[in-house]
Design an enzyme around this catalytic site. Structure first.
Site, PDB file in Angstrom:
ATOM      1  N   ARG A   1       0.831  -1.209   0.000  1.00 26.52           N
ATOM      2  CA  ARG A   1       0.000   0.000   0.000  1.00 26.52           C
ATOM      3  C   ARG A   1       0.858   1.248   0.000  1.00 26.52           C
ATOM      4  NH1 ARG A   1      -4.349  -1.775   3.763  1.00 26.52           N
ATOM      5  NH2 ARG A   1      -3.044  -1.016   5.444  1.00 26.52           N
TER       6      ARG A   1
ATOM      7  N   ARG B   1       1.886   5.324 -16.311  1.00 25.40           N
ATOM      8  CA  ARG B   1       2.301   5.211 -17.714  1.00 25.40           C
ATOM      9  C   ARG B   1       3.565   6.047 -17.928  1.00 25.40           C
ATOM     10  NH1 ARG B   1      -0.139   0.920 -18.328  1.00 25.40           N
ATOM     11  NH2 ARG B   1      -2.331   0.861 -18.861  1.00 25.40           N
TER      12      ARG B   1
ATOM     13  N   CYS C   1      -8.312   3.057 -11.625  1.00 29.21           N
ATOM     14  CA  CYS C   1      -8.383   4.244 -10.781  1.00 29.21           C
ATOM     15  C   CYS C   1      -9.827   4.515 -10.385  1.00 29.21           C
ATOM     16  CB  CYS C   1      -7.818   5.421 -11.566  1.00 29.21           C
ATOM     17  SG  CYS C   1      -7.710   6.885 -10.580  1.00 29.21           S
TER      18      CYS C   1
ATOM     19  N   GLU D   1     -12.962   8.021  -4.349  1.00 32.99           N
ATOM     20  CA  GLU D   1     -13.490   7.514  -3.081  1.00 32.99           C
ATOM     21  C   GLU D   1     -14.776   8.228  -2.651  1.00 32.99           C
ATOM     22  OE1 GLU D   1     -10.376   7.817  -0.186  1.00 32.99           O
ATOM     23  OE2 GLU D   1      -8.977   6.727  -1.449  1.00 32.99           O
TER      24      GLU D   1
ATOM     25  N   ARG E   1      -4.163   7.267  -3.139  1.00 32.97           N
ATOM     26  CA  ARG E   1      -3.765   5.980  -2.555  1.00 32.97           C
ATOM     27  C   ARG E   1      -3.524   4.973  -3.670  1.00 32.97           C
ATOM     28  NH1 ARG E   1      -7.831   7.927   0.932  1.00 32.97           N
ATOM     29  NH2 ARG E   1      -6.986   8.248   3.016  1.00 32.97           N
TER      30      ARG E   1
ATOM     31  N   TYR F   1       3.969   5.844   3.062  1.00 33.71           N
ATOM     32  CA  TYR F   1       3.053   6.972   3.273  1.00 33.71           C
ATOM     33  C   TYR F   1       3.854   8.263   3.187  1.00 33.71           C
ATOM     34  CZ  TYR F   1       0.153   3.231   5.009  1.00 33.71           C
ATOM     35  OH  TYR F   1      -0.557   2.075   5.103  1.00 33.71           O
TER      36      TYR F   1
ATOM     37  N   ARG G   1      -5.961   7.346  13.362  1.00 29.61           N
ATOM     38  CA  ARG G   1      -7.407   7.205  13.572  1.00 29.61           C
ATOM     39  C   ARG G   1      -7.857   8.166  14.653  1.00 29.61           C
ATOM     40  NH1 ARG G   1      -9.296   1.099  14.289  1.00 29.61           N
ATOM     41  NH2 ARG G   1     -10.808   2.192  15.547  1.00 29.61           N
TER      42      ARG G   1
END
Ligand code: CDP
Length: 376
Positions: free
Chosen positions: A7, A63, A74, A77, A89, A107, A115
């Site tokens: 990720r 690309r 893609c 959200e 992300r 990240y 959180r």
């Protein structure tokens, strides 16, 4: 073949094609470099962007990185309250058969958000990355928060606690200006020094200030430039002598009155992140969020030492520590608007935190504050 998923996330300051593509390329390069991935090992990359980013399709960046025959997807959200803004992300699927099997998630630019519920319940250091976030809020130009959504953040604390680094990053992430009020006291101290005016002579200082033009402007990134009598003060206000002098003249009520007036005027224009010693208690007592940022004296002296070393200014760590101690005492013990925590300020001890972690703790608290306000 063994497939693993890595990720990555990053944030950008603006919803422009250039920023989205450059931010995505940087993220892809970091994921690849940090995990020792060879391009042939990549099976697919899924991208998602928060709903406030629509100026470009991040897959285009892949690309541009030469990933022509890799499956890309893609998506946009769904907005979630209490979340990061302008965030990109990705999830990269790789064949670990050809790598050492260790996975490092990446990240960048504050995208490792904490959180909000854990920040409150367990303390900042214990919080874990929160990756299911995006936002409905959009701030595109500095100071240009949506109507009725003026955001004012006050960050106070002692020298070396990381206020300016943090405040700058928070402002950048929110797309609003950052005012370094210490720079204003420093500018006044520089002028007094140049004109050989005593730092302890209130009348002479007041006379001097009434004939002084201290102004700030913000560039398109919200970064502050300070002008003393029309000239960019640059780094001339950052010497050890001016640092000590700023603290001396900051204890003079007449000096504070003039500075606070200017600071309030700037705050009245729109959204702002302001850092200093008396922002939450005095300059913006009704700020939306008040942070009191601290760190151990040892750590603060260490940071100041590294900062000076980076500028090739040699300094003795023990001398820095002593100077910080003197300034702390002077700033907290003065009669006029001393450094103290506002009753409703959130304390963040940054001793063992990275600047990114502090930034995200602040952003999370801001989101919590806004959510609470919506519920009232
Ligand atoms: O960056 P550092 O914390 O070393 O100092 P600064 O924020 O540039 O502030 C320099 C001095 O100005 C401080 O030591 C304070 O005495 C004074 N100051 C103040 O009294 N009130 C403010 N709002 C900001 C700075």
């Amino acid at each position: 073949m063994q497939v693993r998923a890595i990720r990555g996330a990053t944030t950008v300051a603006r919803n422009t094609e250039d920023e989205i593509l450059e931010g995505t390329r940087e993220l892809i390069r970091e994921v690849v470099a940090e995990n020792g991935i060879c391009k042939d090992d990549i099976i697919s990359i899924l991208f998602s962007v928060t709903s406030d980013l629509d100026a470009a399709f991040p897959a285009k960046a892949a690309r541009a990185e030469g990933m022509d025959d890799i499956a890309l997807m893609c998506t946009n959200e769904v907005p979630v309250a209490g979340s990061l803004r302008k965030c990109i992300r990705l999830m990269m699927h790789i064949n670990t058969g050809k790598t050492n099997g260790e996975i490092k998630h990446i990240y960048l630019n504050g995208a490792k958000i904490l959180r909000p519920d854990l920040v409150q319940q367990r303390g900042i250091q214990d919080a874990v990355p929160y990756d299911e976030k995006c936002s409905t809020t959009d701030f595109d130009k500095p100071g240009d928060a949506p109507a009725g959504e003026k955001i004012r953040i006050a960050i106070d604390g002692p020298a070396g606690a990381g206020k300016s680094t943090t405040a700058r990053k928070v402002a950048r992430q929110l797309g609003i200006p950052y005012l370094d009020t210490g720079a204003m006291y420093r500018a006044a101290a520089l002028k007094a020094t140049n004109e050989k005016i005593s730092y302890y002579d209130p009348e002479a200082l007041e006379r001097m200030l009434s004939a002084t033009d201290i102004s700030v402007s913000f560039d398109e990134k919200g970064e502050q430039r300070l002008f003393l009598d029309g000239k960019d003060a640059g780094d001339s206000i950052r010497t050890p002598q001016i640092t000590k002098a700023a603290s001396d003249i900051a204890s003079i009520p007449a000096v504070r009155r003039i500075m606070v007036e200017m600071q309030r005027k700037i705050a009245s224009r729109g959204s702002i992140v302001m850092d200093g010693r008396d922002i939450g208690t005095h300059v913006m007592p009704d700020a939306d969020l008040k942070i009191f940022l601290t760190a151990s004296e040892e750590e603060r002296a260490n940071r100041r030492y590294l900062e000076l070393a980076a500028k090739k200014q040699m300094a003795d760590k023990e001398v820095i520590k002593k100077d910080i101690g003197i300034r702390d005492r002077q700033d907290t013990e003065r009669a006029a608007a001393p450094l103290r925590k506002a009753e409703d300020a959130i304390v963040i001890d940054s001793t063992n935190m990275t600047p990114e972690e502090v930034v995200q703790a602040i952003i999370s608290n801001l989101d919590l504050h806004k959510d609470r306000r919506k519920c009232l």
